[in-house]
Design an enzyme around this catalytic site. Structure first.
Site, PDB file in Angstrom:
ATOM      1  N   ASP A 251       0.750  -1.189   0.075  1.00  0.00           N
ATOM      2  CA  ASP A 251      -0.052   0.055   0.075  1.00  0.00           C
ATOM      3  C   ASP A 251       0.963   1.242   0.000  1.00  0.00           C
ATOM      4  O   ASP A 251       0.845   2.039   0.817  1.00  0.00           O
ATOM      5  CB  ASP A 251      -0.977  -0.016   1.294  1.00  0.00           C
ATOM      6  CG  ASP A 251      -1.940  -1.360   1.063  1.00  0.00           C
ATOM      7  OD1 ASP A 251      -2.979  -1.230   0.763  1.00  0.00           O
ATOM      8  OD2 ASP A 251      -1.407  -2.316   1.272  1.00  0.00           O
TER       9      ASP A 251
ATOM     10  N   HIS B 235     -11.565  -3.417   7.387  1.00  0.00           N
ATOM     11  CA  HIS B 235     -11.626  -4.521   6.212  1.00  0.00           C
ATOM     12  C   HIS B 235     -11.908  -5.849   6.832  1.00  0.00           C
ATOM     13  O   HIS B 235     -11.280  -6.944   6.358  1.00  0.00           O
ATOM     14  CB  HIS B 235     -10.110  -4.658   5.389  1.00  0.00           C
ATOM     15  CG  HIS B 235      -9.893  -3.497   4.765  1.00  0.00           C
ATOM     16  ND1 HIS B 235     -10.886  -2.867   3.626  1.00  0.00           N
ATOM     17  CD2 HIS B 235      -8.632  -2.551   4.712  1.00  0.00           C
ATOM     18  CE1 HIS B 235     -10.223  -1.840   3.216  1.00  0.00           C
ATOM     19  NE2 HIS B 235      -8.966  -1.598   3.765  1.00  0.00           N
TER      20      HIS B 235
ATOM     21  N   HIS C  58      -4.170  -0.729   6.632  1.00  0.00           N
ATOM     22  CA  HIS C  58      -2.895   0.328   6.546  1.00  0.00           C
ATOM     23  C   HIS C  58      -2.227   0.528   7.829  1.00  0.00           C
ATOM     24  O   HIS C  58      -2.608   1.245   8.756  1.00  0.00           O
ATOM     25  CB  HIS C  58      -3.686   1.661   6.226  1.00  0.00           C
ATOM     26  CG  HIS C  58      -3.973   1.735   4.847  1.00  0.00           C
ATOM     27  ND1 HIS C  58      -4.963   2.587   4.330  1.00  0.00           N
ATOM     28  CD2 HIS C  58      -3.884   0.796   3.631  1.00  0.00           C
ATOM     29  CE1 HIS C  58      -5.086   2.171   3.273  1.00  0.00           C
ATOM     30  NE2 HIS C  58      -4.476   1.273   2.613  1.00  0.00           N
TER      31      HIS C  58
ATOM     32  N   ASP D  86      -1.463  -2.572  -4.317  1.00  0.00           N
ATOM     33  CA  ASP D  86      -1.882  -1.067  -3.842  1.00  0.00           C
ATOM     34  C   ASP D  86      -0.535  -0.087  -4.255  1.00  0.00           C
ATOM     35  O   ASP D  86       0.143   0.091  -3.428  1.00  0.00           O
ATOM     36  CB  ASP D  86      -2.500  -1.045  -2.750  1.00  0.00           C
ATOM     37  CG  ASP D  86      -3.953  -1.095  -2.629  1.00  0.00           C
ATOM     38  OD1 ASP D  86      -4.660  -1.753  -3.821  1.00  0.00           O
ATOM     39  OD2 ASP D  86      -4.752  -1.215  -1.634  1.00  0.00           O
TER      40      ASP D  86
ATOM     41  N   HIS E 215      -3.420  -4.080   2.355  1.00  0.00           N
ATOM     42  CA  HIS E 215      -4.768  -3.760   2.252  1.00  0.00           C
ATOM     43  C   HIS E 215      -5.204  -3.018   3.521  1.00  0.00           C
ATOM     44  O   HIS E 215      -5.733  -1.812   3.677  1.00  0.00           O
ATOM     45  CB  HIS E 215      -5.706  -5.106   2.253  1.00  0.00           C
ATOM     46  CG  HIS E 215      -6.919  -4.736   1.870  1.00  0.00           C
ATOM     47  ND1 HIS E 215      -7.234  -3.796   0.888  1.00  0.00           N
ATOM     48  CD2 HIS E 215      -8.242  -5.260   2.177  1.00  0.00           C
ATOM     49  CE1 HIS E 215      -8.647  -3.691   0.857  1.00  0.00           C
ATOM     50  NE2 HIS E 215      -9.374  -4.901   1.610  1.00  0.00           N
TER      51      HIS E 215
ATOM     52  N   TYR F 200      -2.134   4.034  -6.084  1.00  0.00           N
ATOM     53  CA  TYR F 200      -3.274   4.857  -5.917  1.00  0.00           C
ATOM     54  C   TYR F 200      -3.785   6.034  -6.846  1.00  0.00           C
ATOM     55  O   TYR F 200      -4.255   6.872  -6.268  1.00  0.00           O
ATOM     56  CB  TYR F 200      -3.096   5.591  -4.493  1.00  0.00           C
ATOM     57  CG  TYR F 200      -3.263   4.432  -3.191  1.00  0.00           C
ATOM     58  CD1 TYR F 200      -4.265   4.435  -2.611  1.00  0.00           C
ATOM     59  CD2 TYR F 200      -2.173   3.596  -2.774  1.00  0.00           C
ATOM     60  CE1 TYR F 200      -4.416   3.514  -1.438  1.00  0.00           C
ATOM     61  CE2 TYR F 200      -2.242   2.612  -2.074  1.00  0.00           C
ATOM     62  CZ  TYR F 200      -3.424   2.589  -1.139  1.00  0.00           C
ATOM     63  OH  TYR F 200      -3.675   1.730  -0.236  1.00  0.00           O
TER      64      TYR F 200
END
Length: 440
Positions: free
Chosen positions: A157, A311, A342, A184, A340, A187
């Protein structure tokens, strides 16, 4: 709209386009979450600076097999997909030609995307190279070692914010051999010029060491009735060596490096027992030669184990775990890295929700620096299987020392200074527990 045009204009045009269709973007970019995130740092837009239209930009590399490297770059104008390379600065004894492609997304047209595979290369060696026959920009990279020890930087991420810059700076100082990214990346979220900005941001690192990635939900970029093809930008820009492992998709693949078998899985493509990914994974696990690669590492995006409030209950976690966890357990996978969420979290060796000495260690490392901020709320009380958890930006280092021992360290970004906050030695359980031998 070309890659040098204004990000602001692209975003404004895209926004008006989507509003006029009456579509709600939140439905396509992931469900809304109720947890609170600390204020993130703003997105950094990296513009072109003093580069000619045919100059290479967004250069990144990835391994192909055990002695070749894919060089990927973008130009604004058509140029030859040629890489010249050698073992001394400015002296290019070898040359290879590749392919050029491009893609369109709504009103955006990408630059020329070049992919060239070079090699064979010597392990643990520095090579100097330039992209295109007329370019004056020289890059260099170091190939991974052929045997232990080998050091991975692990970060998920990532995004492109001030925190991302801090994370990348710390990774650059770590003397790693290869970077693993469990989804990720940019973004961009439909705003295609942000893919270009991300490529320029990571180029200083991604052009020097192989970056091996898999996709996350922010790479999907599918808009029903308007753009039905998912992963358009991701597949075009970040081509991984899926063919070499018998995969038919860039979304899942595997490779060997210095005694480690790395498996990249796709959380956002089919994973049920009848799917191509499931069948490929079954076959790939059967082919692992433990004498050659005693360690097996898996990367996914949506974590199968997670005690953060963020999540929870997503099918990409629950259903994929139900479908594939048994395969990984029987193959005695050592570590599963996910993104996923954070934040950072490390679990004990686990299988089917319980501590199991033969199961893999699960680690969530989705704290690279994304613009959405941190997931700061955890389920209380902490589950017994969760060993360490903290909502801070950072990255991990996984150093496989030999066939039986590896050192994992998580480094927190503490006021832009790197702080080692969690460190643990992993030992292959089969050394002391015969029950943990690989089940065929």
């Amino acid at each position: 709209m070309g890659i040098c045009q204004s990000v602001t204009m692209a975003a404004r045009g895209l926004g008006l386009f989507l509003v006029s269709t009456g579509l709600a973007l939140s439905g396509f970019l992931g469900s809304l979450n109720t947890y609170n995130r600390p204020p993130p740092r703003p997105t950094i837009v990296n513009h072109l600076e003093n580069l000619k239209p045919g100059s290479p930009q967004q250069v990144h590399i990835s391994v192909v097999g055990e002695d070749k490297m894919r060089i990927s770059w973008i130009t604004e104008t058509s140029t030859q997909a040629t890489v010249q390379y050698g073992t001394s600065p400015g002296k290019y004894e070898f040359s290879a030609d590749g392919t050029t492609s491009s893609y369109s997304y709504l009103t955006y047209d990408s630059g020329e995307i070049h992919d060239t595979v070079i090699g064979p290369l010597k392990p643990n060696s520095v090579y100097y190279y330039r992209c295109g026959i007329d370019s004056t920009r020289e890059f260099s990279f170091k190939t991974p070692p052929a045997q232990f020890p080998v050091k991975f930087a692990v970060v998920g991420d990532l995004g492109q914010t001030g925190w991302t810059q801090s994370t990348l700076q710390h990774i650059a100082e770590s003397n790693y051999d290869m970077l693993l990214l469990p989804g990720d990346l940019s973004y961009a979220d439909l705003n295609q010029p942000l893919w270009d900005s991300f490529g320029r941001l990571v180029e200083p690192l991604a052009s020097q060491r192989p970056w091996m990635v898999t996709q996350g939900n922010h790479e999907i970029e599918k808009i029903p009735l308007i753009h039905n093809e998912p992963f358009t930008a991701y597949n075009a820009r970040w081509r991984m060596p899926f063919e070499q492992s018998g995969s038919g998709s860039n979304l899942f693949y595997s490779f060997n490096v210095a005694g480690v078998h790395v498996i990249m899985l796709g959380s956002y493509t089919d994973f049920d027992p009848k799917s191509a990914q499931f069948k490929w994974l079954e076959a790939d696990l059967r082919k692992i030669d433990r004498n050659k690669t005693p360690w097996t590492v898996v990367l996914i995006h949506a974590p199968w184990y997670n005690s953060n409030t963020a999540h929870q209950g997503e099918k990409e976690s629950i259903d994929m775990k139900a479908s594939m966890e048994g395969l990984l357990y029987r193959a005695r996978v050592d570590v599963v890295f996910a993104g996923h969420v954070h934040a950072y979290e490390r679990f004990t060796r686990v299988y089917n929700g319980k501590t199991d000495n033969c199961g893999p260690v699960h680690i969530t490392i989705g704290d690279g620096g994304n613009r959405e901020g941190l997931a700061s709320k955890y389920i209380d009380p902490k589950p017994d299987i969760s060993i360490f958890r903290e909502a801070s930006f950072g990255h991990g280092q996984f150093e496989v020392v030999n066939a039986t021992h590896a050192l994992w360290t998580w480094h927190r970004n503490d006021d832009d200074s790197v702080v080692s906050s969690d460190s643990v030695w992993f030992k292959k359980p089969s050394i002391s527990d015969p029950a943990c031998k690989v089940k065929t």
